[in-house]
Design a protein around this motif. Structure first.
Motif, PDB file in Angstrom:
ATOM      1  N   GLN A  67     -22.705  22.708 -15.602  1.00 49.72           N
ATOM      2  CA  GLN A  67     -20.945  23.668 -15.529  1.00 49.72           C
ATOM      3  C   GLN A  67     -20.044  22.739 -14.574  1.00 49.72           C
ATOM      4  OE1 GLN A  67     -24.115  25.172 -14.355  1.00 49.72           O
ATOM      5  NE2 GLN A  67     -24.734  26.813 -16.257  1.00 49.72           N
ATOM      6  N   THR A  68     -20.864  22.065 -13.853  1.00 45.98           N
ATOM      7  CA  THR A  68     -19.957  21.445 -12.547  1.00 45.98           C
ATOM      8  C   THR A  68     -19.641  20.459 -13.271  1.00 45.98           C
ATOM      9  OG1 THR A  68     -21.569  20.725 -11.527  1.00 45.98           O
ATOM     10  CG2 THR A  68     -21.025  23.195 -10.727  1.00 45.98           C
ATOM     11  N   GLU A  69     -20.229  19.688 -14.178  1.00 46.87           N
ATOM     12  CA  GLU A  69     -19.499  18.662 -14.125  1.00 46.87           C
ATOM     13  C   GLU A  69     -18.587  18.031 -14.449  1.00 46.87           C
ATOM     14  OE1 GLU A  69     -21.230  15.309 -17.950  1.00 46.87           O
ATOM     15  OE2 GLU A  69     -21.365  16.833 -17.917  1.00 46.87           O
ATOM     16  N   GLY A  70     -17.327  19.063 -15.131  1.00 47.60           N
ATOM     17  CA  GLY A  70     -15.942  19.057 -15.582  1.00 47.60           C
ATOM     18  C   GLY A  70     -15.406  18.615 -14.081  1.00 47.60           C
ATOM     19  N   GLY A  97      -7.091   7.182  -9.062  1.00 48.32           N
ATOM     20  CA  GLY A  97      -6.654   7.256  -9.317  1.00 48.32           C
ATOM     21  C   GLY A  97      -5.353   7.266  -8.278  1.00 48.32           C
ATOM     22  N   LEU A  98      -5.676   8.000  -7.200  1.00 49.65           N
ATOM     23  CA  LEU A  98      -4.769   7.510  -5.641  1.00 49.65           C
ATOM     24  C   LEU A  98      -5.711   6.201  -5.504  1.00 49.65           C
ATOM     25  CD1 LEU A  98      -4.890  11.707  -4.382  1.00 49.65           C
ATOM     26  CD2 LEU A  98      -2.957   9.531  -4.972  1.00 49.65           C
ATOM     27  N   GLY A  99      -6.194   6.121  -5.358  1.00 53.09           N
ATOM     28  CA  GLY A  99      -7.237   4.430  -4.682  1.00 53.09           C
ATOM     29  C   GLY A  99      -6.737   3.485  -6.149  1.00 53.09           C
ATOM     30  N   GLY A 100      -6.078   3.955  -6.959  1.00 54.25           N
ATOM     31  CA  GLY A 100      -6.169   2.275  -7.239  1.00 54.25           C
ATOM     32  C   GLY A 100      -4.557   2.415  -7.288  1.00 54.25           C
ATOM     33  N   GLY A 101      -3.237   3.845  -7.673  1.00 52.23           N
ATOM     34  CA  GLY A 101      -2.130   3.256  -7.209  1.00 52.23           C
ATOM     35  C   GLY A 101      -2.064   2.993  -5.838  1.00 52.23           C
ATOM     36  N   LEU A 102      -2.571   2.908  -5.173  1.00 52.96           N
ATOM     37  CA  LEU A 102      -2.394   2.731  -3.370  1.00 52.96           C
ATOM     38  C   LEU A 102      -2.791   1.061  -3.701  1.00 52.96           C
ATOM     39  CD1 LEU A 102      -3.919   4.863  -1.208  1.00 52.96           C
ATOM     40  CD2 LEU A 102      -1.399   4.752  -1.453  1.00 52.96           C
ATOM     41  N   PHE A 103      -3.630   0.739  -4.165  1.00 52.05           N
ATOM     42  CA  PHE A 103      -3.996  -0.590  -4.431  1.00 52.05           C
ATOM     43  C   PHE A 103      -2.569  -1.336  -5.147  1.00 52.05           C
ATOM     44  CE2 PHE A 103      -6.457  -4.091  -7.346  1.00 52.05           C
ATOM     45  CZ  PHE A 103      -6.595  -4.875  -6.164  1.00 52.05           C
ATOM     46  N   PHE A 104      -2.496  -0.905  -5.893  1.00 52.47           N
ATOM     47  CA  PHE A 104      -1.795  -2.170  -6.740  1.00 52.47           C
ATOM     48  C   PHE A 104      -0.348  -1.439  -6.517  1.00 52.47           C
ATOM     49  CE2 PHE A 104      -4.286  -1.366 -10.071  1.00 52.47           C
ATOM     50  CZ  PHE A 104      -4.941  -2.477 -10.793  1.00 52.47           C
ATOM     51  N   LEU A 105       0.097  -0.354  -5.325  1.00 52.46           N
ATOM     52  CA  LEU A 105       1.319  -0.583  -4.640  1.00 52.46           C
ATOM     53  C   LEU A 105       0.866  -1.689  -3.778  1.00 52.46           C
ATOM     54  CD1 LEU A 105       4.086   1.152  -3.412  1.00 52.46           C
ATOM     55  CD2 LEU A 105       2.121   2.133  -1.570  1.00 52.46           C
ATOM     56  N   MET A 106       0.556  -2.169  -2.817  1.00 56.38           N
ATOM     57  CA  MET A 106      -0.061  -2.545  -1.654  1.00 56.38           C
ATOM     58  C   MET A 106       0.245  -4.677  -2.027  1.00 56.38           C
ATOM     59  SD  MET A 106      -0.232  -1.207   1.346  1.00 56.38           S
ATOM     60  CE  MET A 106      -0.585   0.683   1.242  1.00 56.38           C
ATOM     61  N   LEU A 107      -0.494  -4.519  -3.318  1.00 57.92           N
ATOM     62  CA  LEU A 107      -1.093  -5.361  -3.969  1.00 57.92           C
ATOM     63  C   LEU A 107       1.225  -5.716  -4.484  1.00 57.92           C
ATOM     64  CD1 LEU A 107      -3.011  -5.820  -6.387  1.00 57.92           C
ATOM     65  CD2 LEU A 107      -2.856  -6.979  -4.366  1.00 57.92           C
ATOM     66  N   GLY A 108       1.567  -4.918  -4.165  1.00 59.17           N
ATOM     67  CA  GLY A 108       3.968  -4.614  -5.054  1.00 59.17           C
ATOM     68  C   GLY A 108       3.931  -5.230  -3.106  1.00 59.17           C
ATOM     69  N   CYS A 133     -12.162  15.985  -9.957  1.00 62.30           N
ATOM     70  CA  CYS A 133     -12.418  14.979  -8.414  1.00 62.30           C
ATOM     71  C   CYS A 133     -12.727  13.988  -8.663  1.00 62.30           C
ATOM     72  CB  CYS A 133     -12.937  16.222  -7.765  1.00 62.30           C
ATOM     73  SG  CYS A 133     -13.049  17.642  -7.402  1.00 62.30           S
ATOM     74  N   ILE A 134     -13.851  13.325  -8.804  1.00 63.01           N
ATOM     75  CA  ILE A 134     -13.626  11.915  -8.957  1.00 63.01           C
ATOM     76  C   ILE A 134     -11.882  11.253  -8.936  1.00 63.01           C
ATOM     77  CG2 ILE A 134     -14.799  10.230  -9.752  1.00 63.01           C
ATOM     78  CD1 ILE A 134     -17.320  11.955  -9.207  1.00 63.01           C
ATOM     79  N   LEU A 135     -11.665  10.708 -10.384  1.00 60.59           N
ATOM     80  CA  LEU A 135     -10.727  11.192 -11.377  1.00 60.59           C
ATOM     81  C   LEU A 135      -9.616  10.844 -10.515  1.00 60.59           C
ATOM     82  CD1 LEU A 135     -11.157  11.960 -14.907  1.00 60.59           C
ATOM     83  CD2 LEU A 135     -11.519   9.332 -13.973  1.00 60.59           C
ATOM     84  N   TYR A 136      -9.306  11.877  -9.883  1.00 64.26           N
ATOM     85  CA  TYR A 136      -7.903  11.967  -8.860  1.00 64.26           C
ATOM     86  C   TYR A 136      -8.252  11.132  -7.661  1.00 64.26           C
ATOM     87  CZ  TYR A 136      -4.644  14.654  -6.111  1.00 64.26           C
ATOM     88  OH  TYR A 136      -3.494  14.761  -4.985  1.00 64.26           O
ATOM     89  N   VAL A 137      -9.320  11.010  -7.893  1.00 63.99           N
ATOM     90  CA  VAL A 137      -9.461   9.680  -5.811  1.00 63.99           C
ATOM     91  C   VAL A 137      -9.493   8.357  -6.235  1.00 63.99           C
ATOM     92  CG1 VAL A 137     -10.783   9.298  -4.239  1.00 63.99           C
ATOM     93  CG2 VAL A 137     -10.661  11.727  -4.820  1.00 63.99           C
TER      94      VAL A 137
END
Length: 84
Positions: free
Chosen positions: A46-49, A60-71, A54-58
């Protein structure tokens, strides 16, 4: 001439022994209680979704920050080259 055995040499000799001991312990624990399979990775389905969201949200934010810092880093590197 005989040289005294240093502590570093003793520690270096113990590392492989401890590795074998911990590997044997891990193998014994896995045989005693196998891990969950890929198709049953969650104890409570029941908690899988919610957990996936939550994992995808975190991530996604981490990946966005990573690529922002690369830029930002690329911008400053290019600016430094122009100044030279």
């Amino acid at each position: 001439a005989s040289y005294p055995i240093s502590r570093v040499a003793i520690y270096n000799a113990l590392i492989p022994v401890l590795g074998v001991v911990f590997a044997a312990l891990c193998i014994w624990l896995v045989k005693k209680r196998p891990t969950e399979g890929a198709e049953h990775s969650m104890a409570f389905p029941q908690t899988e979704g919610v957990i996936k969201a939550c994992i995808l949200y975190v991530l996604g934010l981490g990946g966005g920050l990573f690529f922002l810092m690369l830029g930002i880093a690329r911008y400053f590197l290019e600016r430094k080259k122009v100044a030279q």
